[in-house]
Design a protein around this motif. Structure first.
Motif, PDB file in Angstrom:
ATOM      1  N   UNK A 175       1.058  -0.987   0.459  1.00 20.13           N
ATOM      2  CA  UNK A 175      -0.216   0.301  -0.638  1.00 20.13           C
ATOM      3  C   UNK A 175       0.830   1.325  -0.271  1.00 20.13           C
ATOM      4  N   UNK A 176       0.709   2.464  -0.959  1.00 19.93           N
ATOM      5  CA  UNK A 176       0.968   3.521  -0.864  1.00 19.93           C
ATOM      6  C   UNK A 176       2.365   3.528  -1.582  1.00 19.93           C
ATOM      7  N   UNK A 177       2.549   2.048  -2.424  1.00 16.35           N
ATOM      8  CA  UNK A 177       4.080   2.150  -3.041  1.00 16.35           C
ATOM      9  C   UNK A 177       3.844   1.973  -4.765  1.00 16.35           C
ATOM     10  N   UNK A 178       4.444   3.067  -5.019  1.00 15.47           N
ATOM     11  CA  UNK A 178       4.392   3.313  -6.409  1.00 15.47           C
ATOM     12  C   UNK A 178       4.870   2.043  -7.480  1.00 15.47           C
ATOM     13  N   UNK A 179       5.468   0.637  -6.574  1.00 14.61           N
ATOM     14  CA  UNK A 179       5.829  -0.577  -7.617  1.00 14.61           C
ATOM     15  C   UNK A 179       6.850  -0.475  -8.345  1.00 14.61           C
ATOM     16  N   UNK A 180       7.633   0.565  -8.525  1.00 15.49           N
ATOM     17  CA  UNK A 180       8.541   1.154  -9.103  1.00 15.49           C
ATOM     18  C   UNK A 180       9.728   0.206  -9.409  1.00 15.49           C
ATOM     19  N   UNK A 181      10.459  -0.139  -7.944  1.00 14.78           N
ATOM     20  CA  UNK A 181      11.418  -1.253  -7.175  1.00 14.78           C
ATOM     21  C   UNK A 181      10.817  -2.396  -7.561  1.00 14.78           C
TER      22      UNK A 181
ATOM     23  N   UNK B  52       1.483  13.582  10.948  1.00 12.19           N
ATOM     24  CA  UNK B  52       1.597  12.336  10.821  1.00 12.19           C
ATOM     25  C   UNK B  52       1.714  12.429   9.315  1.00 12.19           C
ATOM     26  N   UNK B  53       2.318  12.025   8.743  1.00 15.35           N
ATOM     27  CA  UNK B  53       3.194  11.562   7.117  1.00 15.35           C
ATOM     28  C   UNK B  53       1.321  11.070   6.363  1.00 15.35           C
ATOM     29  N   UNK B  54       1.374  11.443   5.012  1.00 16.76           N
ATOM     30  CA  UNK B  54      -0.174  11.352   4.456  1.00 16.76           C
ATOM     31  C   UNK B  54       0.088   9.698   3.481  1.00 16.76           C
ATOM     32  N   UNK B  55       1.419   9.262   3.561  1.00 10.83           N
ATOM     33  CA  UNK B  55       1.741   7.726   3.245  1.00 10.83           C
ATOM     34  C   UNK B  55       2.532   7.572   4.108  1.00 10.83           C
ATOM     35  N   UNK B  56       1.434   6.652   4.432  1.00 13.39           N
ATOM     36  CA  UNK B  56       1.635   5.410   5.408  1.00 13.39           C
ATOM     37  C   UNK B  56       2.033   4.014   4.859  1.00 13.39           C
ATOM     38  N   UNK B  61      -3.360   7.527   5.558  1.00 17.75           N
ATOM     39  CA  UNK B  61      -3.589   8.591   7.029  1.00 17.75           C
ATOM     40  C   UNK B  61      -5.259   8.872   6.850  1.00 17.75           C
ATOM     41  N   UNK B  62      -5.463   8.606   5.494  1.00 19.10           N
ATOM     42  CA  UNK B  62      -6.866   9.172   6.018  1.00 19.10           C
ATOM     43  C   UNK B  62      -7.524   8.430   6.036  1.00 19.10           C
ATOM     44  N   UNK B  63      -7.334   7.262   6.128  1.00 17.68           N
ATOM     45  CA  UNK B  63      -8.548   5.961   7.243  1.00 17.68           C
ATOM     46  C   UNK B  63      -7.941   6.403   8.893  1.00 17.68           C
ATOM     47  N   UNK B  64      -6.565   6.317   9.518  1.00 19.72           N
ATOM     48  CA  UNK B  64      -6.506   7.105  10.196  1.00 19.72           C
ATOM     49  C   UNK B  64      -6.982   7.917  11.332  1.00 19.72           C
ATOM     50  N   UNK B  65      -6.659   9.228   9.989  1.00 15.87           N
ATOM     51  CA  UNK B  65      -7.635  10.264  10.855  1.00 15.87           C
ATOM     52  C   UNK B  65      -9.187  10.081  10.459  1.00 15.87           C
ATOM     53  N   UNK B  66     -10.206   9.130  10.249  1.00 16.51           N
ATOM     54  CA  UNK B  66     -10.804   9.047   9.834  1.00 16.51           C
ATOM     55  C   UNK B  66     -11.045   7.994  11.574  1.00 16.51           C
TER      56      UNK B  66
END
Lengths: 220, 122
Positions: A175-181, B52-56, B61-66
């Motif tokens: 999740x949240x990874x671009x998949x580039x690696x 908080x960072x947006x990409x966790x 983070x949106x789920x966390x903020x919810x």
């Protein structure tokens, strides 16, 4: 827009995004260096800058190599995978230590020999290691080697989030990874007649590369 | 006087350590968390601010903020978002999640995190 040009543009955007994070961090650490309170703090910050730079340079090196695979004349040779995993773990250890993490290699009774391009295989494993760094907080990341049906599966087990689906031809990243690696790893594996896959566990994942076993040992 | 408590969430350990250093130097008590699940357990009514960072890695983070907004006890704790993708966030979208400040990691000075926390303290 020409399809190839569009694909290349997307790749550039993804690569830029992946490089933004380490560069932003190096910048912040450099600014922090100016106001460090102690010599120990300065040394720690400098060490982090160096380690993050190395990681970012690995990525740029992989992007370059991946883009020029067609033009490279690659040599394939028997590679002692256990030794290679130990070399990669040793190379990544300073980075893992700086983050309070550990990386290990699972012990094997017999060495596993594969037919591969050593440099490409090393880059794949380094990439797995860089990815697993974020997800080795509960347990150490561990290189594993399994053999079956003439293939060796060289994997790195972590304790990170599980991807939504099993390995497919389009291997999903975290999740949240671009998949580039993973895409780069897939290209490197393809050219060695290998493949990339993942395996889900209750508490993490193993990303692995599958390559052909060498028959040399069996002839002895 | 009781030390103000800040919960910081970022899956990049080096970034997390940098925030922690800066905030502790400024006198804050810091709970540094590399994932949202750990952070949820650290947050209480006594928490002064959340960074908080947006990409966790584990949860967006949106789920966390919810989840924070759904808990009356912690819904009013001011949140500061730090991100490398600030330019992609449509203006005004984070306010409903209790986000008071947005910092761009690519342009911020390390001490900006301290200034941001002080600015949102009630």
């Amino acid at each position: 827009m020409d399809e190839r040009l569009l694909e290349r543009s997307s790749t550039f955007v993804i690569a830029a995004h992946e490089l933004k994070s380490p560069l932003a961090l190096i910048r912040q650490l450099s600014l922090e260096l100016e106001t460090a309170d102690s010599e120990q703090e300065r040394r720690d910050i400098i060490s982090h800058i160096s380690l993050i730079s190395d990681k970012a340079l690995r990525l740029t090196g992989n992007i370059t190599k991946s883009a020029n695979l067609d033009q490279l004349s690659l040599e394939f040779e028997p590679v002692n995978v256990t030794q290679l995993c130990e070399d990669v773990a040793h190379e990544l250890s300073p980075l893992y230590r700086a983050m309070g993490r550990r990386i290990e290699v699972e012990r094997r009774r017999r060495p596993a020999l594969v037919v591969a391009n050593r440099e490409l295989l090393r880059r794949i494993l380094l990439g797995f290691g860089d990815n697993a760094l974020h997800y080795a907080n509960n347990k150490p990341a561990r290189f594993t080697i399994a053999t079956s049906n003439g293939r060796a599966l060289i994997g790195l087990r972590d304790s990170g989030p599980i991807t939504r689906q099993q390995a497919t031809s389009e291997l999903p990243g975290r999740p949240q990874s671009s998949g580039l690696g993973l895409e780069i790893a897939r290209r490197f594996a393809d050219i060695m007649n290998g493949s990339i896959g993942n395996q889900k566990h209750r508490d993490g994942m193993t990303f692995y590369v599958s390559v052909q076993l060498s028959t040399q040992l069996s002839l002895l | 006087m009781k030390q103000a408590s800040v919960v910081v969430v970022d899956d990049d350990i080096t970034q997390l350590q940098l925030y922690q250093r800066q905030l502790e130097k400024a006198g804050f008590t810091v709970a540094a968390c590399s994932d949202a699940a750990t952070a949820i357990h650290q947050i209480s009514a006594d928490t002064t601010a959340i960074v908080v960072d947006l990409l966790l890695g584990y949860n967006t983070s949106i789920a966390f903020l919810h989840e924070l907004q759904s808990d009356d006890e912690v819904a009013d704790i001011p949140i500061i978002v730090c991100s490398n993708i600030v330019e992609t966030i449509p203006e005004g979208t984070l306010a409903s999640y209790g986000v008071h400040r947005v910092l761009d990691k690519t342009t911020m000075h390390p001490t900006d995190i301290v200034a941001a926390v002080r600015s949102v303290m009630l």
